[in-house]
Design an enzyme around this catalytic site. Sequence first.
Site, PDB file in Angstrom:
ATOM      1  CG  ASP A 107      -5.936  11.356   5.130  1.00  0.00           C
ATOM      2  OD1 ASP A 107      -4.885  10.929   4.624  1.00  0.00           O
ATOM      3  OD2 ASP A 107      -6.933  11.627   4.449  1.00  0.00           O
ATOM      4  N   GLY A 148       3.888   7.382   3.458  1.00  0.00           N
ATOM      5  CA  GLY A 148       4.925   6.568   2.831  1.00  0.00           C
ATOM      6  C   GLY A 148       4.392   5.281   2.254  1.00  0.00           C
ATOM      7  CB  VAL A 202       2.452  -0.077   3.710  1.00  0.00           C
ATOM      8  CG1 VAL A 202       2.382  -1.043   4.871  1.00  0.00           C
ATOM      9  CG2 VAL A 202       1.914   1.277   4.104  1.00  0.00           C
ATOM     10  N   GLY A 216       0.820  -1.210   0.000  1.00  0.00           N
ATOM     11  CA  GLY A 216       0.000   0.000   0.000  1.00  0.00           C
ATOM     12  C   GLY A 216       0.850   1.254   0.000  1.00  0.00           C
ATOM     13  NE  ARG A 217       3.649   3.460  -4.284  1.00  0.00           N
ATOM     14  CZ  ARG A 217       4.875   3.981  -4.297  1.00  0.00           C
ATOM     15  NH1 ARG A 217       5.080   5.213  -3.881  1.00  0.00           N
ATOM     16  NH2 ARG A 217       5.893   3.271  -4.737  1.00  0.00           N
ATOM     17  N   GLY A 218       0.382   5.174   1.448  1.00  0.00           N
ATOM     18  CA  GLY A 218      -0.512   6.047   2.201  1.00  0.00           C
ATOM     19  C   GLY A 218       0.076   7.425   2.313  1.00  0.00           C
TER      20      GLY A 218
END
Length: 791
Positions: A629, A520, A522, A515-517
Amino acid sequence: MAIPYSFCFVHLLLILSKPTFISSSLTKGSSISVDNKNDHLVSPNRLFTAGFYKVGINAYCFSIWFTEPVSENVNPTVVWMANRDVPVNGKRSKLSLNGNGNLVLRDAGRAIVWSTETKATNGSLVLHLKDNGNLVLNQVNGHPYILWQSFDHPTDTILPGQLFKRNSQLVSSRSTTNFSSGFYKLYFENNNVLNLLYDGPEITSVYWPDPYSKTWEAGRSTWNNSRVAKLDSSGQFNSSDEFGFFVSDYGMRRQRIMKVEFDGNVRVYSLVDHKWVVQWQAFSRPCKIHGVCGPNSLCTYSPQIGGECSCVHGYKKKDPKDWSKGCEPIFKSCQKGEEGYVEIPYVEFYGYDIDYLSNKTLESCKQACLNDCNCKGFQLKYDNSVYNCFLKNLLYNGYQSGFENTMYIKLPKSLLSSYNPRVANKLAYTCPGDLIIPISRSYDKKHESGSLNVLLWVGGVIGVLEIVLILFFLYATLKGSTTAVESYFPIASGFKRFTYAELKRATHNFRTEIGRGGAGVVYKGNLSDDRVAAIKVLQEATHQGEAEFQAEISTIGRLNHMNLIETWGYCVEGKHRLVVYEYMENGSLAKILDSNNLDWGKKLEIALGMAKGLAYLHEECLEWILHCDVKPHNILLDANFDPKVADFGLSKFFDRGAVDDSSFSKIRGTRGYMAPEWVYNLPITSKVDVYSYGVVILEMITGKSPLQMHKVSIENSGRDQSLVEWVRETIREDNDGTWIEEIVDERTCGGYDTRSLKNLVKIALQCVEEDRDARPSMSQVVNMLLNPDGY
Ligand SMILES: *[C@@H]1O[C@H](CO)[C@@H](O)[C@H](O)[C@H]1NC(C)=O
Ligand SMILES: *[C@@H]1O[C@H](CO)[C@@H](O)[C@H](O)[C@H]1NC(C)=O
Ligand SMILES: *[C@@H]1O[C@H](CO)[C@@H](O)[C@H](O)[C@H]1NC(C)=O
Ligand SMILES: *[C@@H]1O[C@H](CO)[C@@H](O)[C@H](O)[C@H]1NC(C)=O
Ligand SMILES: CC(=O)N[C@H]1CO[C@H](CO)[C@@H](O)[C@@H]1O
């Protein structure tokens, strides 16, 4: 005969000019007198006034202030003072512009208490108060030449456009009411770096940039010798050591001041509706400011005053009215053989180490300190799997810090039994937090790539979103605290620091991206104890010092709730900042909503779980932690599809300068979930999360993403409509009671219970009220979901 005549003439002129001296300039030979309250210089735009300002009973300082007080009964805002440390008598004192070019302030007609020490050779002289608040002494000789100006000699404030130079310094005042020089200084150090110094009665130390980090780690350059800094009128601060920031209302045309305040913080204020509002401050954690509580005391956070001080056990307050004097021992020191320790966990005392013992047992540290008469206690730090201790000869700058610190205070045995850790350490059990004031927006030039538009965006909206710290403090009732303690402590013991090599191995060199949050990327990883973890590599977070990062991350690590993702540990090594979480089999709610394989029962459970997780963040941890968020990507689902809120507490680590296009679009991507406060620049409270929660619920029910809704034009209106507007309108236009059928996502399998679904929609719509006060709190949402009939 000639001399007395001219003397009389000058005297006569002075008398004549006295009653109506409202002008912007003072000429050679004339003066401003304390006796006449209307004897002022007023800038041509009338914004600033220079004159005698009352600082005490019959005590005056020659000052410059904003002409208009911000409101009635409030003193005007002073921006400069000539004689802050030697106020003059309220009778017969005056400021005169001598014929030889010296501007002189005399106390009661006799002693000179202050002067510009200038000399004019020839030509005419004039002292002029400019529109920007600068008091300038000009020698007009052909063209004007500046002999002296107040902008070169600031007090504790700089105004927009004023150059802060090599020899300038801002010195805080002693308190809000005492304008004398205080203990905090902003100045350019010999290494060309802008520093904040605590220059107290007993000790002196630099506390900004962070003394734990190297200059370059703090983003400062030592190479530019020009040593100049400036706040411009739009709210951008630039310093030659490459420090810079944008205030949170950047770009607005407002009056601004930047001030070193008596509490050691530097703040930029702007005038909004007749109030000075903080738009930037150097410290969001006031306890990191050295000297705030004086010696032998501890600093805790408090929303009203920032830091709250208390004496270390065995010490008492020295001056009841003044914390800067700290506390003094109530015992005789150095009673060898008769001493022991009290232990204060999670607290750190900065500096004043007389000895450093590495890889020692607790016993040997205790012995070492007992053997040394100068040792007042020691700091035990756990670092890289060994214990190190720091023996201290002064207990200064005590504040709450990360998990790995414990302080041992040496005391006579007779005082040990009276120590009550519950009372004394209440700070150790509360989660460290921050004030709601928007914090430091330091700006890293290396990442600058966007256009001015992008920067404006950053300053205006995204900057706030990315940077405003999520944690802020609720000084909750103590009854909550004692019960909360046990419930979240056990988990903390499993919280650990990993090495970078360990995590590299665990992720097979960061192979599987899951994942990208916000902060950064993951990766999936297998820890050495066979647990599967999600490892987040924070990007661009290296501006943050190790200690600060550690302190933040241990707050997050302490949170424990079945609907919050569990944090197992972290890594901080050089520029690397990683966080280790439990791994969630079923990915994010966003993914599940896309594939659409949840039934209604499960959706209701998810709505409840999310609400519980957020309510815990907001209310149960003795402080408020805002998520800021909330969106389906940040709600993860475990093996049973039970939801866990992820990514809380991290926005602190976002790089403040990363203004590239990817982060730009990333923020736009979550705009559909943003509460109106962000856009209208209103104070951010936990109600922003409530709003986002409401949008997520509507998305779950309707199957429509708020992001796509922007593009959906509705037949009649022909304009873009948000998801929220669409749901509201559908309900409003319904006349046969079938609105629920119109809004539910028909793709969802299984029938639904109309009543509970309608209830859910109702709650969601309350959550997305424009007016944040009309929205329920997260715990009210939980109650409404659990007792649908009660509402
Ligand atoms: C003023 O002094 C300067 C030198 O400091 C000299 O050049 C100039 O001629 C003088 N002007 C007058 C009016 O005396
Ligand atoms: C203000 O502070 C100064 C310096 O600490 C002190 O000497 C003075 O007495 C104080 N004045 C008042 C009015 O408290
Ligand atoms: C030093 O800083 C000043 C002011 O910010 C800037 O104008 C100048 O270009 C800088 N010099 C170097 C060599 O970077
Ligand atoms: C710490 O000390 C112990 C025993 O003296 C030793 O075995 C160990 O290797 C040391 N650890 C480090 C990291 O130096
Ligand atoms: C906040 C900040 O760093 N602002 C500016 C400082 O000065 C440079 C030019 O030297 C600007 O490009 C930055 O935006």
